[in-house]
Design a protein around this motif. Structure first.
Motif, short mmCIF file in Angstrom:
data_model
loop_
_atom_site.label_atom_id
_atom_site.label_comp_id
_atom_site.label_asym_id
_atom_site.label_seq_id
_atom_site.Cartn_x
_atom_site.Cartn_y
_atom_site.Cartn_z
N GLU A 180 42.40 41.46 75.43
CA GLU A 180 41.11 41.56 76.11
C GLU A 180 40.79 40.20 76.73
OE1 GLU A 180 37.85 42.24 73.38
OE2 GLU A 180 38.82 41.06 71.83
N CYS A 181 40.02 40.24 77.81
CA CYS A 181 39.66 38.98 78.46
C CYS A 181 38.41 39.20 79.29
CB CYS A 181 40.81 38.48 79.35
SG CYS A 181 41.04 39.41 80.89
N ALA A 182 37.90 38.10 79.82
CA ALA A 182 36.80 38.15 80.78
C ALA A 182 37.07 37.10 81.84
CB ALA A 182 35.47 37.88 80.08
N GLY A 183 36.55 37.35 83.03
CA GLY A 183 36.76 36.41 84.12
C GLY A 183 36.30 36.99 85.43
N GLU A 184 36.92 36.54 86.50
CA GLU A 184 36.53 36.95 87.85
C GLU A 184 37.70 37.63 88.55
OE1 GLU A 184 35.27 34.84 92.09
OE2 GLU A 184 35.28 33.68 90.24
N VAL A 185 37.42 38.75 89.23
CA VAL A 185 38.46 39.46 89.96
C VAL A 185 38.81 38.66 91.22
CG1 VAL A 185 39.07 41.57 91.18
CG2 VAL A 185 37.72 41.69 89.09
N VAL A 186 40.09 38.30 91.35
CA VAL A 186 40.52 37.49 92.50
C VAL A 186 41.45 38.26 93.44
CG1 VAL A 186 40.20 35.29 91.31
CG2 VAL A 186 42.39 36.49 91.11
N ALA A 187 41.89 39.45 93.04
CA ALA A 187 42.72 40.27 93.92
C ALA A 187 42.67 41.70 93.43
CB ALA A 187 44.17 39.77 93.93
N THR A 188 42.87 42.64 94.36
CA THR A 188 42.88 44.06 94.02
C THR A 188 44.14 44.71 94.58
OG1 THR A 188 41.68 44.70 96.03
CG2 THR A 188 40.36 44.16 94.09
N GLY A 189 44.67 45.69 93.83
CA GLY A 189 45.77 46.48 94.36
C GLY A 189 45.31 47.35 95.51
N ARG A 190 46.23 47.88 96.27
CA ARG A 190 45.86 48.60 97.50
C ARG A 190 45.05 49.86 97.24
NH1 ARG A 190 51.52 49.78 97.25
NH2 ARG A 190 51.91 52.00 96.86
N ASP A 191 45.18 50.46 96.02
CA ASP A 191 44.44 51.68 95.72
C ASP A 191 43.17 51.42 94.91
OD1 ASP A 191 46.41 53.13 97.02
OD2 ASP A 191 47.56 53.46 95.17
N ALA A 192 42.95 50.19 94.51
CA ALA A 192 41.77 49.85 93.72
C ALA A 192 40.58 49.60 94.66
CB ALA A 192 42.03 48.62 92.86
N GLU A 193 39.38 49.83 94.16
CA GLU A 193 38.18 49.63 94.97
C GLU A 193 38.04 48.15 95.34
OE1 GLU A 193 36.17 51.85 96.14
OE2 GLU A 193 37.07 53.58 95.13
N SER A 198 37.94 33.58 79.55
CA SER A 198 37.96 33.64 78.09
C SER A 198 38.80 34.84 77.67
CB SER A 198 36.54 33.77 77.51
OG SER A 198 35.94 35.00 77.91
N ALA A 199 39.32 34.78 76.44
CA ALA A 199 40.13 35.89 75.91
C ALA A 199 39.83 36.04 74.43
CB ALA A 199 41.62 35.63 76.12
N GLY A 256 46.39 38.38 78.17
CA GLY A 256 45.09 37.72 78.26
C GLY A 256 45.12 36.23 78.03
N TYR A 257 46.15 35.72 77.34
CA TYR A 257 46.23 34.29 77.05
C TYR A 257 46.89 33.55 78.21
CZ TYR A 257 45.33 35.29 72.05
OH TYR A 257 44.78 35.69 70.86
N ALA A 258 46.32 33.70 79.39
CA ALA A 258 46.90 33.10 80.59
C ALA A 258 45.79 32.87 81.60
CB ALA A 258 47.98 34.01 81.18
N GLU A 259 46.12 32.12 82.64
CA GLU A 259 45.12 31.85 83.66
C GLU A 259 44.84 33.07 84.53
OE1 GLU A 259 45.27 27.21 84.75
OE2 GLU A 259 47.11 28.29 85.30
N LEU A 260 45.81 33.96 84.65
CA LEU A 260 45.65 35.19 85.43
C LEU A 260 46.14 36.37 84.60
CD1 LEU A 260 47.10 33.95 88.85
CD2 LEU A 260 44.69 34.40 88.38
N ALA A 261 45.44 37.50 84.72
CA ALA A 261 45.85 38.71 83.99
C ALA A 261 45.66 39.92 84.90
CB ALA A 261 45.03 38.88 82.71
#
Length: 231
Positions: A64-77, A36-37, A93-98
């Motif tokens: 702004e958006c809400a969803g599920e984290v599907v990937a992280t950058g190398r320095d992110a937890e 959602s956005a 935010g108006y996209a399938e991935l952000a």
């Protein structure tokens, strides 16, 4: 991925669904599969060609958006992976991935729907910033909110009422909120009233007034409020 894109920004603009390249998270970013956005005034202005996105930001609408984290950058937890989150964005935010900086993400409370989470961050985090981090509002303090019928203004008012509900020492506060506007806004404020009662309880209505289409009544209420502040 699919995204909502603006064609011909300006008075004759239109929104289309198009295929665009998938974003990749930078080292300190997360990639969210958007469920959602939120819609904000900046999106409307950008569609009209009046609000260019910040340098380096996605040209796709959506702050702004809400969803599920599907990937992280190398320095992110890496613990973020798979979590339901809501996020503040610089765009996209108006996209399938952000993609979003990891510091601009919050966990979604389990009782929030995706739609509620997608419209939370921009208004409520801005309101919290204005009232408590910049304004240093504390117990016994007061705040004047301009544009109270907008998203951030409404969020500030809800935070104010929530503070009254959560802190018994504030229960006797003399300064009410005044929701006011032209007669045409009556339906909007009825919706606000129902929302506040449903989320904070009927007793919260003791701390605000709704006045529409009656400028003299607004003036009288403001006069009472000013006297209460001076006391």
């Amino acid at each position: 991925m699919r995204a909502i894109v603006v064609r011909d920004p300006g008075p004759e603009s239109r929104l289309d669904i198009d295929l665009v390249r998938d974003p990749s998270p930078a080292p300190d970013e997360l990639l969210i599969r958007v469920r959602s956005a939120g819609v904000n005034r900046a999106d409307l202005l950008q569609r009209r060609g009046l609000y260019p996105p910040p340098e380096g930001a996605s040209p796709i609408l959506g702050l702004e958006c809400a969803g599920e984290v599907v990937a992280t950058g190398r320095d992110a937890e890496p613990e973020w992976l798979g979590r339901r989150v809501m996020a503040l964005l610089t765009g996209g935010g108006y996209a399938e991935l952000a993609r979003v900086h990891a510091g601009s993400v919050l966990n979604v409370p389990p009782e929030f729907t995706d739609a509620q989470a997608g419209g939370f961050s921009e208004n409520f985090l801005t309101a919290f910033l204005n009232l408590f981090l910049i304004g240093n509002l504390s117990t016994g303090g007061s705040a004047l909110v301009h544009g109270g019928s907008g998203g951030v203004g409404t969020a500030e008012e809800i935070l104010f009422l929530l503070g009254i509900k959560l802190h018994p020492d504030n229960a006797g506060v003399e300064l009410p909120l005044i929701f006011t506007g032209p007669a045409e806004s009556a339906g909007y404020f009825r919706d606000i009233d129902r929302f506040l009662r449903a989320t904070l309880g009927d007793e919260v209505a003791e701390h605000y007034e709704i006045i529409t289409g009656d400028a003299p009544a607004v003036a009288r209420a403001m006069k009472r409020a000013v006297k209460a502040v001076r006391r």
